[in-house]
Design a protein around this motif. Structure first.
Motif, PDB file in Angstrom:
ATOM      1  N   THR A 103      -7.020  10.340  -4.886  1.00  0.00           N
ATOM      2  CA  THR A 103      -6.639   9.153  -5.624  1.00  0.00           C
ATOM      3  C   THR A 103      -6.734   7.960  -4.680  1.00  0.00           C
ATOM      4  O   THR A 103      -6.118   7.964  -3.611  1.00  0.00           O
ATOM      5  CB  THR A 103      -5.199   9.260  -6.167  1.00  0.00           C
ATOM      6  OG1 THR A 103      -5.136  10.409  -7.015  1.00  0.00           O
ATOM      7  CG2 THR A 103      -4.814   8.027  -6.951  1.00  0.00           C
ATOM      8  N   VAL A 104      -7.553   6.969  -5.054  1.00  0.00           N
ATOM      9  CA  VAL A 104      -7.729   5.764  -4.258  1.00  0.00           C
ATOM     10  C   VAL A 104      -6.909   4.661  -4.897  1.00  0.00           C
ATOM     11  O   VAL A 104      -7.138   4.286  -6.053  1.00  0.00           O
ATOM     12  CB  VAL A 104      -9.215   5.366  -4.167  1.00  0.00           C
ATOM     13  CG1 VAL A 104      -9.379   4.058  -3.403  1.00  0.00           C
ATOM     14  CG2 VAL A 104     -10.030   6.477  -3.522  1.00  0.00           C
ATOM     15  N   SER A 105      -5.947   4.130  -4.140  1.00  0.00           N
ATOM     16  CA  SER A 105      -5.138   3.017  -4.637  1.00  0.00           C
ATOM     17  C   SER A 105      -5.768   1.709  -4.193  1.00  0.00           C
ATOM     18  O   SER A 105      -6.299   1.606  -3.085  1.00  0.00           O
ATOM     19  CB  SER A 105      -3.688   3.130  -4.148  1.00  0.00           C
ATOM     20  OG  SER A 105      -3.637   3.024  -2.758  1.00  0.00           O
ATOM     21  N   PRO A 106      -5.726   0.681  -5.055  1.00  0.00           N
ATOM     22  CA  PRO A 106      -6.443  -0.565  -4.769  1.00  0.00           C
ATOM     23  C   PRO A 106      -5.832  -1.360  -3.627  1.00  0.00           C
ATOM     24  O   PRO A 106      -4.630  -1.328  -3.384  1.00  0.00           O
ATOM     25  CB  PRO A 106      -6.352  -1.348  -6.080  1.00  0.00           C
ATOM     26  CG  PRO A 106      -5.166  -0.786  -6.784  1.00  0.00           C
ATOM     27  CD  PRO A 106      -5.051   0.639  -6.354  1.00  0.00           C
ATOM     28  N   GLN A 107      -6.704  -2.095  -2.972  1.00  0.00           N
ATOM     29  CA  GLN A 107      -6.317  -2.933  -1.841  1.00  0.00           C
ATOM     30  C   GLN A 107      -5.975  -4.335  -2.340  1.00  0.00           C
ATOM     31  O   GLN A 107      -6.672  -4.881  -3.190  1.00  0.00           O
ATOM     32  CB  GLN A 107      -7.493  -3.013  -0.852  1.00  0.00           C
ATOM     33  CG  GLN A 107      -7.282  -3.880   0.342  1.00  0.00           C
ATOM     34  CD  GLN A 107      -8.488  -3.878   1.254  1.00  0.00           C
ATOM     35  OE1 GLN A 107      -9.568  -3.481   0.866  1.00  0.00           O
ATOM     36  NE2 GLN A 107      -8.295  -4.337   2.473  1.00  0.00           N
ATOM     37  N   VAL A 108      -4.931  -4.914  -1.807  1.00  0.00           N
ATOM     38  CA  VAL A 108      -4.555  -6.291  -2.133  1.00  0.00           C
ATOM     39  C   VAL A 108      -4.995  -7.229  -1.017  1.00  0.00           C
ATOM     40  O   VAL A 108      -5.632  -8.236  -1.238  1.00  0.00           O
ATOM     41  CB  VAL A 108      -3.032  -6.408  -2.388  1.00  0.00           C
ATOM     42  CG1 VAL A 108      -2.641  -7.857  -2.610  1.00  0.00           C
ATOM     43  CG2 VAL A 108      -2.613  -5.532  -3.553  1.00  0.00           C
TER      44      VAL A 108
END
Length: 110
Positions: A103-108
């Motif tokens: 699972t890749v969580s988005p970068q801010v």
């Protein structure tokens, strides 16, 4: 049969994890003479893959495999779910030792 382990990757960061490969009696597999490879894909049928940097650290008798993706590589991944596996090879014998979801969580911060 391969063990199942799900991974979580923060987009835009360096990712690393270790996998312990064991025998049927749960002792560490001696990886002397083995090579290892690992990839992730958006789906099993996807023609596009990302290769993990895979190393077998010393002592190779400890059964450890290290997986790594650079910050540049994780930044190029779209958020969401992927599939991955890790295979070891000795001679002509290839064995899948672990598989699962990434699972890749988005970068801010960019």
């Amino acid at each position: 049969m391969a063990a199942i382990a799900n991974l979580y990757v923060d987009q835009g960061t360096t990712f690393s994890t270790s996998v312990l490969v064991t025998n049927d009696d749960d002792s560490a597999l001696d990886l002397t003479g083995y090579t290892a490879a690992a990839q992730l894909r958006k789906s099993f049928s996807s023609s596009t893959s990302v290769d993990f940097t895979v190393t077998i650290p010393t002592p190779v008798t400890a059964g450890q495999i290290n997986l790594q993706l650079s910050a540049t590589e994780t930044a190029s991944l779209e958020e969401g779910r992927y599939v991955y596996d890790v295979e070891i090879t000795s001679g002509v014998i290839v064995t899948r030792v672990i598989e699962g979801l990434v699972t890749v969580s988005p970068q801010v911060t960019k």
